[in-house]
Design an enzyme around this catalytic site. Structure first.
Site, mmCIF file in Angstrom:
data_model
loop_
_atom_site.group_PDB
_atom_site.id
_atom_site.type_symbol
_atom_site.label_atom_id
_atom_site.label_comp_id
_atom_site.label_asym_id
_atom_site.label_seq_id
_atom_site.Cartn_x
_atom_site.Cartn_y
_atom_site.Cartn_z
ATOM 1 N N HIS A 79 -10.478 -7.608 3.193
ATOM 2 C CA HIS A 79 -9.167 -7.665 2.533
ATOM 3 C C HIS A 79 -9.055 -8.944 1.695
ATOM 4 C CE1 HIS A 79 -7.718 -5.215 6.224
ATOM 5 N NE2 HIS A 79 -7.699 -4.380 5.198
ATOM 6 N N LYS A 83 1.950 5.757 13.186
ATOM 7 C CA LYS A 83 0.609 5.220 13.410
ATOM 8 C C LYS A 83 0.706 4.008 14.326
ATOM 9 C CE LYS A 83 -3.210 4.095 10.456
ATOM 10 N NZ LYS A 83 -3.584 3.775 9.080
ATOM 11 N N ARG A 88 -14.689 0.869 -0.544
ATOM 12 C CA ARG A 88 -15.891 0.404 0.126
ATOM 13 C C ARG A 88 -17.059 1.333 -0.165
ATOM 14 N NH1 ARG A 88 -12.332 -0.283 5.366
ATOM 15 N NH2 ARG A 88 -11.307 1.302 4.145
ATOM 16 N N SER A 91 -10.919 -2.613 9.474
ATOM 17 C CA SER A 91 -10.100 -3.109 10.588
ATOM 18 C C SER A 91 -10.396 -2.287 11.841
ATOM 19 C CB SER A 91 -8.618 -3.006 10.249
ATOM 20 O OG SER A 91 -8.323 -3.776 9.121
HETATM 21 P P1 ADP Z 1 -8.558 -0.226 6.958
HETATM 22 O O1 ADP Z 1 -7.687 0.025 8.148
HETATM 23 O O2 ADP Z 1 -9.233 0.984 6.375
HETATM 24 O O3 ADP Z 1 -9.484 -1.388 7.096
HETATM 25 P P2 ADP Z 1 -6.189 -0.985 5.403
HETATM 26 O O4 ADP Z 1 -5.224 0.113 5.419
HETATM 27 O O5 ADP Z 1 -5.796 -2.235 6.065
HETATM 28 O O6 ADP Z 1 -7.612 -0.617 5.844
HETATM 29 O O7 ADP Z 1 -6.638 -1.266 3.923
HETATM 30 C C1 ADP Z 1 -5.871 -1.760 2.908
HETATM 31 C C2 ADP Z 1 -6.678 -1.710 1.653
HETATM 32 O O8 ADP Z 1 -7.796 -2.585 1.776
HETATM 33 C C3 ADP Z 1 -7.261 -0.352 1.316
HETATM 34 O O9 ADP Z 1 -7.267 -0.205 -0.080
HETATM 35 C C4 ADP Z 1 -8.676 -0.437 1.821
HETATM 36 O O10 ADP Z 1 -9.546 0.406 1.113
HETATM 37 C C5 ADP Z 1 -8.972 -1.885 1.524
HETATM 38 N N1 ADP Z 1 -10.014 -2.412 2.385
HETATM 39 C C6 ADP Z 1 -10.078 -2.447 3.724
HETATM 40 N N2 ADP Z 1 -11.210 -3.036 4.157
HETATM 41 C C7 ADP Z 1 -11.899 -3.385 3.040
HETATM 42 C C8 ADP Z 1 -13.163 -3.993 2.795
HETATM 43 N N3 ADP Z 1 -13.982 -4.347 3.784
HETATM 44 N N4 ADP Z 1 -13.511 -4.168 1.522
HETATM 45 C C9 ADP Z 1 -12.712 -3.775 0.513
HETATM 46 N N5 ADP Z 1 -11.536 -3.189 0.659
HETATM 47 C C10 ADP Z 1 -11.127 -2.987 1.902
#
Ligand code: ADP
Length: 161
Positions: free
Chosen positions: A17, A41, A91, A129
């Site tokens: 992030h 969720k 990703r 995450s």
């Molecule tokens: P997740 O639970 O899938 O990790 P979130 O809902 O917190 O993700 O993700 C918020 C945004 O950050 C989304 O656009 C997701 O694609 C992006 N994101 C999450 N992890 C990464 C990563 N490792 N690299 C790039 N973008 C990411």
């Protein structure tokens, strides 16, 4: 002034992030990292905890980044914030289909708002995450995947349960 919202669950914040945030601040004047609250969720961290973790990670380093919370339609929220851009991280190919659908639906709902996809550094492209929580819950090390303050909180959470 260009303003972007970067929405997500951030449960918890990872270096993936932060990699995206870092790329955003180079492109936009203002970036709002927005935590989506979804009662359906179940999250590991409360909204307050997630806010606090993001705030700690960005406040000093990126003065043009703010942290906020929202619920409901993302495009309504983006309009409310006067943002022209929605940022999403991509990703792997597996992210693509869902993101493509969302981006086009959001465009239909709000043609004036553009979705911008960004790719993190390769070494964060397998980081999520969900995986971080899974590893931490099983007692594995998440060092280098999340900021140290997040690592501490994860340890505390799973020590309790
Ligand atoms: P997740 O639970 O899938 O990790 P979130 O809902 O917190 O993700 O993700 C918020 C945004 O950050 C989304 O656009 C997701 O694609 C992006 N994101 C999450 N992890 C990464 C990563 N490792 N690299 C790039 N973008 C990411």
């Amino acid at each position: 002034m260009t303003k972007a919202v970067y929405p997500g669950s951030f449960d918890p914040l990872t270096f993936g992030h932060l990699d995206i945030v870092e790329r955003c601040v180079r492109l936009f004047d203002r970036v709002v990292v927005s935590i989506l609250t979804n009662p359906a969720k179940e999250a590991l961290f409360s909204v307050e905890e997630r806010c606090d973790m993001i705030d700690k990670a960005v406040r000093k380093r990126f003065p043009n980044v703010e942290v906020d919370v929202f619920h409901g339609l993302l495009v309504d929220y983006a309009r409310e914030k006067d943002a022209q851009v929605i940022v999403r991280g991509i990703r792997a190919v597996t992210d693509y289909e869902y993101e493509f659908q969302m981006a086009l639906m959001n465009r239909r709902l709000a043609p004036g708002i553009e979705t911008v996809f960004m790719m993190p550094a390769e070494h964060y492209s397998y980081l999520s995450s969900r995986l971080v929580k899974e590893i931490a819950s099983l007692g594995g090390s998440v060092e280098g995947l999340v900021p140290p303050q997040v690592e501490k909180r994860l340890k505390k959470k799973f020590r309790k349960s």
